[in-house]
Scaffold this motif. Structure first.
Motif, PDB file in Angstrom:
ATOM      1  N   GLY A 260     -31.783 -10.388 -28.478  1.00  0.00           N
ATOM      2  CA  GLY A 260     -30.983 -11.531 -28.311  1.00  0.00           C
ATOM      3  C   GLY A 260     -30.029 -11.580 -27.416  1.00  0.00           C
TER       4      GLY A 260
ATOM      5  N   THR B 158     -22.216 -11.647 -33.357  1.00  0.00           N
ATOM      6  CA  THR B 158     -23.257 -13.070 -33.526  1.00  0.00           C
ATOM      7  C   THR B 158     -22.352 -14.194 -32.951  1.00  0.00           C
ATOM      8  OG1 THR B 158     -24.362 -12.022 -35.393  1.00  0.00           O
ATOM      9  CG2 THR B 158     -24.710 -14.281 -35.140  1.00  0.00           C
TER      10      THR B 158
ATOM     11  N   MET C 114     -23.586 -16.197 -29.544  1.00  0.00           N
ATOM     12  CA  MET C 114     -24.116 -17.807 -29.596  1.00  0.00           C
ATOM     13  C   MET C 114     -23.116 -18.632 -29.205  1.00  0.00           C
ATOM     14  SD  MET C 114     -25.592 -17.377 -33.761  1.00  0.00           S
ATOM     15  CE  MET C 114     -26.167 -19.495 -33.630  1.00  0.00           C
TER      16      MET C 114
ATOM     17  N   SER D  81     -24.589 -20.566 -25.864  1.00  0.00           N
ATOM     18  CA  SER D  81     -24.531 -22.305 -26.392  1.00  0.00           C
ATOM     19  C   SER D  81     -23.975 -23.046 -25.138  1.00  0.00           C
ATOM     20  CB  SER D  81     -24.174 -22.361 -27.584  1.00  0.00           C
ATOM     21  OG  SER D  81     -24.925 -21.875 -28.858  1.00  0.00           O
TER      22      SER D  81
ATOM     23  N   ILE E  77     -31.731 -20.470 -24.670  1.00  0.00           N
ATOM     24  CA  ILE E  77     -32.186 -21.092 -25.842  1.00  0.00           C
ATOM     25  C   ILE E  77     -33.015 -19.917 -26.801  1.00  0.00           C
ATOM     26  CG2 ILE E  77     -33.933 -22.816 -26.890  1.00  0.00           C
ATOM     27  CD1 ILE E  77     -33.337 -24.561 -24.422  1.00  0.00           C
ATOM     28  N   LEU E  78     -33.888 -19.339 -26.238  1.00  0.00           N
ATOM     29  CA  LEU E  78     -34.584 -18.099 -26.759  1.00  0.00           C
ATOM     30  C   LEU E  78     -33.449 -17.087 -27.472  1.00  0.00           C
ATOM     31  CD1 LEU E  78     -37.160 -17.001 -27.788  1.00  0.00           C
ATOM     32  CD2 LEU E  78     -37.105 -15.731 -25.501  1.00  0.00           C
ATOM     33  N   SER E  79     -32.675 -16.841 -26.702  1.00  0.00           N
ATOM     34  CA  SER E  79     -31.401 -15.787 -27.310  1.00  0.00           C
ATOM     35  C   SER E  79     -30.837 -16.352 -28.366  1.00  0.00           C
ATOM     36  CB  SER E  79     -30.569 -15.310 -26.265  1.00  0.00           C
ATOM     37  OG  SER E  79     -29.809 -16.451 -25.732  1.00  0.00           O
ATOM     38  N   ILE E  80     -30.593 -17.599 -28.588  1.00  0.00           N
ATOM     39  CA  ILE E  80     -29.625 -18.207 -29.660  1.00  0.00           C
ATOM     40  C   ILE E  80     -30.550 -18.118 -30.827  1.00  0.00           C
ATOM     41  CG2 ILE E  80     -28.749 -20.511 -30.418  1.00  0.00           C
ATOM     42  CD1 ILE E  80     -28.156 -21.211 -27.493  1.00  0.00           C
ATOM     43  N   ILE E  81     -31.927 -18.691 -30.716  1.00  0.00           N
ATOM     44  CA  ILE E  81     -32.698 -18.568 -31.758  1.00  0.00           C
ATOM     45  C   ILE E  81     -33.038 -16.909 -32.329  1.00  0.00           C
ATOM     46  CG2 ILE E  81     -35.124 -18.993 -32.487  1.00  0.00           C
ATOM     47  CD1 ILE E  81     -35.455 -20.941 -30.285  1.00  0.00           C
ATOM     48  N   LEU E  82     -33.036 -15.981 -31.413  1.00  0.00           N
ATOM     49  CA  LEU E  82     -33.174 -14.786 -31.877  1.00  0.00           C
ATOM     50  C   LEU E  82     -32.014 -14.201 -32.642  1.00  0.00           C
ATOM     51  CD1 LEU E  82     -35.038 -13.149 -28.948  1.00  0.00           C
ATOM     52  CD2 LEU E  82     -35.854 -13.882 -31.233  1.00  0.00           C
TER      53      LEU E  82
ATOM     54  N   ALA F 110     -29.527 -15.777 -34.014  1.00  0.00           N
ATOM     55  CA  ALA F 110     -29.291 -16.736 -35.393  1.00  0.00           C
ATOM     56  C   ALA F 110     -30.256 -16.156 -36.379  1.00  0.00           C
ATOM     57  CB  ALA F 110     -29.557 -18.139 -34.977  1.00  0.00           C
ATOM     58  N   ASN F 111     -31.565 -16.113 -36.116  1.00  0.00           N
ATOM     59  CA  ASN F 111     -32.453 -15.393 -37.019  1.00  0.00           C
ATOM     60  C   ASN F 111     -32.156 -14.095 -37.504  1.00  0.00           C
ATOM     61  OD1 ASN F 111     -34.041 -17.901 -37.238  1.00  0.00           O
ATOM     62  ND2 ASN F 111     -35.403 -17.233 -35.411  1.00  0.00           N
TER      63      ASN F 111
END
Length: 290
Positions: free
Chosen positions: A121, A242, A246, A250, A279-284, A286-287
């Motif tokens: 991410g 993190t 983000m 963002s 967007i993909l990096s934020i999801i990774l 965050a997860n």
């Protein structure tokens, strides 16, 4: 997570205000200096209760706040010089890529968590920052003699974020966040006033009411971007690497979307790819924290 969202939204408003500066011919330096005093005032009157202002110089975080105030105005002036010599895209890349500094410090100095999702991410985030920031097909070009300026912007921006993490962790009590934030802005404003006074003596100062209005419009979201970022860094369950990743990505993603919707910006293919990677990096990232 709500504090992180509020910080991102505040920073996005800052992006909109800066775009309006260009449209209405606002003197950025004057507006920036006014903005620091407005941000300081918002903190003093909105978020500080029962504080003894005379005791601020005795606070353990005071030297750090002075340093940050100096860095705020110094990095702004370096960014202005970089824009003149190498273009806006170079400044955007240098400023946003600086997220690598607090992220690496969080991992190596504070032993924050790492993992395949998070590392992937972060790498995608850096790629997204570059691809969304470069608005020309040719990419960015920097003459070797001018390389020092974006490098200083990169280091200065990264040191600001890293110092915020260090000070809020080690010195700033929860009920001092407002006072700490306001002191940073007050310091930057006072240094800026010295610059304006110097310009006045040199006959280069031209004051305008629109610069004052521009500073007011910028100062309010600017205060909240820092205030909520400090609160986000204190959030349970999310480490600083993190939060910073983000936060920066963002801002890049939402600012890009706002540019399309409000300012009818036309994106190149690589900008769209960068937006998707953001967007993909934020999801990774965050997860990875779940």
């Amino acid at each position: 997570m709500i504090y992180l969202l509020l910080s991102v939204l505040s920073s996005t408003i800052i992006f909109v205000v800066f775009r309006l500066y260009k449209k209405y011919g606002v003197n950025t330096l004057q507006a920036i200096i006014v903005n620091y005093f407005i941000a300081c005032t918002v903190g003093f009157f909105g978020y500080i209760e029962g504080s003894d202002f005379t005791g601020v110089p005795n606070e353990s975080w005071f030297p750090g706040a002075l340093m940050l105030g100096f860095l705020f105005i110094a990095v702004f002036n370096l960014a202005a010089i970089t824009t003149q010599k190498s273009g806006l895209s170079v400044v955007a890349v240098a400023t946003k890529m600086s997220v690598a500094i607090p992220v690496l410090c969080g991992i190596f100095l504070y032993n924050e968590s790492t993992g395949a999702l998070k590392i992937t991410g972060i790498i995608l985030a850096l790629a997204a920052v570059y691809l969304t920031s470069v608005k020309t097909r040719e990419g960015i070009s920097i003459k070797s003699k001018n390389l020092i300026f974006p490098l200083l912007v990169f280091l200065g921006s990264g040191i600001i974020d890293t110092s915020l993490k260090f000070l809020e962790t080690s010195y700033v009590a929860e009920n001092d966040i407002g006072l700490f934030s306001s002191t940073i802005f007050a310091t930057a404003g006072l240094i800026g006033m010295v610059i304006l006074i110097t310009q006045g003596f040199m006959g280069r100062l031209r004051l305008s009411i629109k610069n004052l209005i521009g500073g007011i419009a910028l100062g309010i979201p600017n205060y909240y971007s820092i205030y909520f970022l400090v609160l986000a860094l204190r959030s349970e369950g999310f480490d600083s690497s993190t939060i910073f990743t983000m936060n920066h990505v963002s801002i890049v993603a939402i600012s890009t979307l706002v540019g399309i919707l409000l300012f009818k910006e036309k994106l190149l293919l690589k900008n769209w790819i960068g937006l998707g990677l953001a967007i993909l990096s934020i999801i990774l990232v965050a997860n990875s924290a779940i």
